[in-house]
Scaffold this active site. Structure first.
Site, PDB file in Angstrom:
ATOM      1  N   SER A 123      10.213  -4.012   2.471  1.00 16.63           N
ATOM      2  CA  SER A 123       9.509  -3.962   1.184  1.00 16.63           C
ATOM      3  C   SER A 123      10.059  -4.966   0.171  1.00 16.63           C
ATOM      4  O   SER A 123      11.274  -5.084  -0.016  1.00 16.63           O
ATOM      5  CB  SER A 123       9.604  -2.554   0.595  1.00 16.63           C
ATOM      6  OG  SER A 123       9.009  -2.554  -0.685  1.00 16.63           O
TER       7      SER A 123
ATOM      8  N   LYS B 151       0.457   7.349   1.393  1.00 19.38           N
ATOM      9  CA  LYS B 151      -0.382   7.287   0.185  1.00 19.38           C
ATOM     10  C   LYS B 151      -1.296   8.504   0.042  1.00 19.38           C
ATOM     11  O   LYS B 151      -1.561   8.952  -1.064  1.00 19.38           O
ATOM     12  CB  LYS B 151      -1.202   5.990   0.174  1.00 19.38           C
ATOM     13  CG  LYS B 151      -0.336   4.741  -0.025  1.00 19.38           C
ATOM     14  CD  LYS B 151      -1.178   3.481  -0.103  1.00 19.38           C
ATOM     15  CE  LYS B 151      -0.302   2.239  -0.093  1.00 19.38           C
ATOM     16  NZ  LYS B 151      -1.071   0.993  -0.174  1.00 19.38           N
TER      17      LYS B 151
ATOM     18  N   ASN C  87      -0.635   5.116  -4.765  1.00 18.07           N
ATOM     19  CA  ASN C  87       0.484   4.214  -4.429  1.00 18.07           C
ATOM     20  C   ASN C  87       1.512   4.170  -5.561  1.00 18.07           C
ATOM     21  O   ASN C  87       2.517   3.482  -5.443  1.00 18.07           O
ATOM     22  CB  ASN C  87      -0.006   2.802  -4.097  1.00 18.07           C
ATOM     23  CG  ASN C  87      -0.459   2.039  -5.333  1.00 18.07           C
ATOM     24  OD1 ASN C  87      -0.760   2.635  -6.356  1.00 18.07           O
ATOM     25  ND2 ASN C  87      -0.506   0.731  -5.232  1.00 18.07           N
TER      26      ASN C  87
ATOM     27  N   ASP D  28      -3.788  -0.548  -6.107  1.00 23.72           N
ATOM     28  CA  ASP D  28      -4.081  -1.582  -5.092  1.00 23.72           C
ATOM     29  C   ASP D  28      -5.346  -2.379  -5.432  1.00 23.72           C
ATOM     30  O   ASP D  28      -5.381  -3.605  -5.290  1.00 23.72           O
ATOM     31  CB  ASP D  28      -4.253  -0.946  -3.704  1.00 23.72           C
ATOM     32  CG  ASP D  28      -2.909  -0.691  -3.027  1.00 23.72           C
ATOM     33  OD1 ASP D  28      -1.909  -1.333  -3.400  1.00 23.72           O
ATOM     34  OD2 ASP D  28      -2.860   0.169  -2.123  1.00 23.72           O
TER      35      ASP D  28
ATOM     36  N   GLY E  87     -12.302  -3.765   7.658  1.00 17.65           N
ATOM     37  CA  GLY E  87     -11.285  -2.709   7.718  1.00 17.65           C
ATOM     38  C   GLY E  87     -11.802  -1.453   7.060  1.00 17.65           C
ATOM     39  O   GLY E  87     -12.635  -1.515   6.146  1.00 17.65           O
TER      40      GLY E  87
ATOM     41  N   GLY F 111      -9.394   1.370   6.710  1.00 17.64           N
ATOM     42  CA  GLY F 111      -8.211   2.220   6.532  1.00 17.64           C
ATOM     43  C   GLY F 111      -7.961   2.433   5.042  1.00 17.64           C
ATOM     44  O   GLY F 111      -8.828   2.169   4.201  1.00 17.64           O
ATOM     45  N   GLY F 112      -6.749   2.897   4.720  1.00 16.40           N
ATOM     46  CA  GLY F 112      -6.405   3.203   3.338  1.00 16.40           C
ATOM     47  C   GLY F 112      -6.529   1.996   2.417  1.00 16.40           C
ATOM     48  O   GLY F 112      -6.973   2.118   1.272  1.00 16.40           O
ATOM     49  N   ALA F 113      -6.144   0.811   2.903  1.00 17.15           N
ATOM     50  CA  ALA F 113      -6.168  -0.381   2.041  1.00 17.15           C
ATOM     51  C   ALA F 113      -7.601  -0.739   1.672  1.00 17.15           C
ATOM     52  O   ALA F 113      -7.895  -1.026   0.505  1.00 17.15           O
ATOM     53  CB  ALA F 113      -5.485  -1.550   2.744  1.00 17.15           C
TER      54      ALA F 113
ATOM     55  N   ASN G 256     -15.916  -2.776  10.351  1.00 22.64           N
ATOM     56  CA  ASN G 256     -14.643  -2.322  10.932  1.00 22.64           C
ATOM     57  C   ASN G 256     -14.799  -2.240  12.441  1.00 22.64           C
ATOM     58  O   ASN G 256     -15.910  -2.062  12.945  1.00 22.64           O
ATOM     59  CB  ASN G 256     -14.287  -0.932  10.381  1.00 22.64           C
ATOM     60  CG  ASN G 256     -12.877  -0.504  10.749  1.00 22.64           C
ATOM     61  OD1 ASN G 256     -11.941  -1.298  10.633  1.00 22.64           O
ATOM     62  ND2 ASN G 256     -12.701   0.718  11.212  1.00 22.64           N
TER      63      ASN G 256
END
Ligand code: NAP
Length: 277
Positions: free
Chosen positions: A18, A69, A90, A105, A130, A132-134, A154
């Protein structure tokens, strides 16, 4: 009187990679705040206990990264609008025995696109790869900018359909067309902005999208940062502009910093120094 240092942390698993401690310490230095900011590894089944231990140790706030998250959202007793819509947090604020969940985000992505890369989303046609979470976490912030169309795709297309059903009410409120297409059909259309919100690049796996989706004049944005993924290489080979997700990372951190300290830090110098790092 000596000012008490406030403590913050980023919590994830894994967490050694990170950059958040570096970013928040740079913001603190630039704004003259005295804070501690650490990276904390939480065991996968111990997120709630980790948070409660940190609150007992007088932590003022936390950033939360993969894979926590959703759990962070569930743990919070109050939520910002962006967290509520994404059902993921987040950024956590610990205030008066309450846990407040935020999601920065989407704001981070949009600020990177508009303020750092000068790509304004209004009336643009956007492809978001995509589910997912992002991906889910950034849709509302993009809709707020009123693109002409936001297309979701996706590998597992059913997940895009679920998100489209959930977000369509918001898309309608901003008068944006929100649609889903299969990944194989993407090259048949022109997109101004193509955002890769998958983890394919992180895992060095192929995304499975034909390079014909990229065009001169379009922007290919890759949320993964710190390496040139095959998505970026293919986009470059077709003459597209490209960007990785480092700016998004710094901008989402800046918004978290603002939530905690009510001060907006400068981001450009931090992005530049991390690029060189
Ligand atoms: P996630 O919830 O695990 O979702 C992963 C997504 O990637 C899914 O849509 C998955 O498709 C897709 N995927 C994985 N491997 C693939 C492949 N080989 N081909 C096609 N699709 C593939 O992860 P996430 O939280 O959404 O995060 C996604 C990425 O965004 C991560 O790499 C993360 O580091 C990055 N990220 C960056 C920032 C930033 O600030 N720059 C912020 C947040 C996230 P299926 O549904 O078919 O499995």
């Amino acid at each position: 009187m000596t000012e008490l240092k406030k403590n913050f942390a980023v919590i994830g698993n894994p967490i050694h990679h990170s950059l958040s401690p570096q970013i928040h310490r740079a913001f603190a230095k630039e704004t003259g705040l005295h804070i501690e900011y650490e990276a904390i590894l939480s065991p996968l089944d111990e997120f709630k206990n980790t948070i409660h231990q940190l609150i007992a140790q007088k932590l003022s706030g936390a950033n939360v990264t993969l894979p926590f998250k959703k759990e962070a959202y569930e743990l919070a007793s109050q939520h910002s609008n962006h967290a509520k819509i994404a059902e993921a947090a987040n950024t956590l604020e610990f205030k008066d025995d309450q846990i407040i969940g935020h999601n920065t985000d989407g704001i981070g992505l949009v600020r990177d696109l508009e303020q750092n890369l000068n790509i304004y989303l209004k009336s643009k046609k956007i492809l978001l790869i995509g589910a997912g979470g992002a991906a889910e976490g950034v849709i509302y912030s993009m809709l707020e900018k009123k693109p002409s169309e936001l297309i979701l795709t996706n590998r597992t297309i059913e997940k895009s359909n679920v998100i489209q059903n959930k977000m369509d009410v918001h898309a309608k409120s901003f008068d944006v067309n929100l649609n889903v297409i299969e990944i194989a059909k993407c090259p048949h259309q022109y997109f101004d902005v193509i955002i890769n919100a998958t983890s394919a690049g992180l895992n060095n796996t192929e995304l499975g999208i034909d390079h014909k989706v990229f065009h001169e004049g379009s922007l290919a944005y890759e949320m993964v940062y710190g390496k040139e993924t095959s998505y970026i290489r293919e986009a470059k080979s077709q003459g597209s502009k490209t960007s990785d997700g480092l700016g998004m990372l710094v901008e989402q951190a800046a918004e978290a910093f603002f939530i905690w300290h009510h001060i907006k830090p400068q981001t450009k110098s931090v992005i530049e120094s991390l690029k060189a790092f």
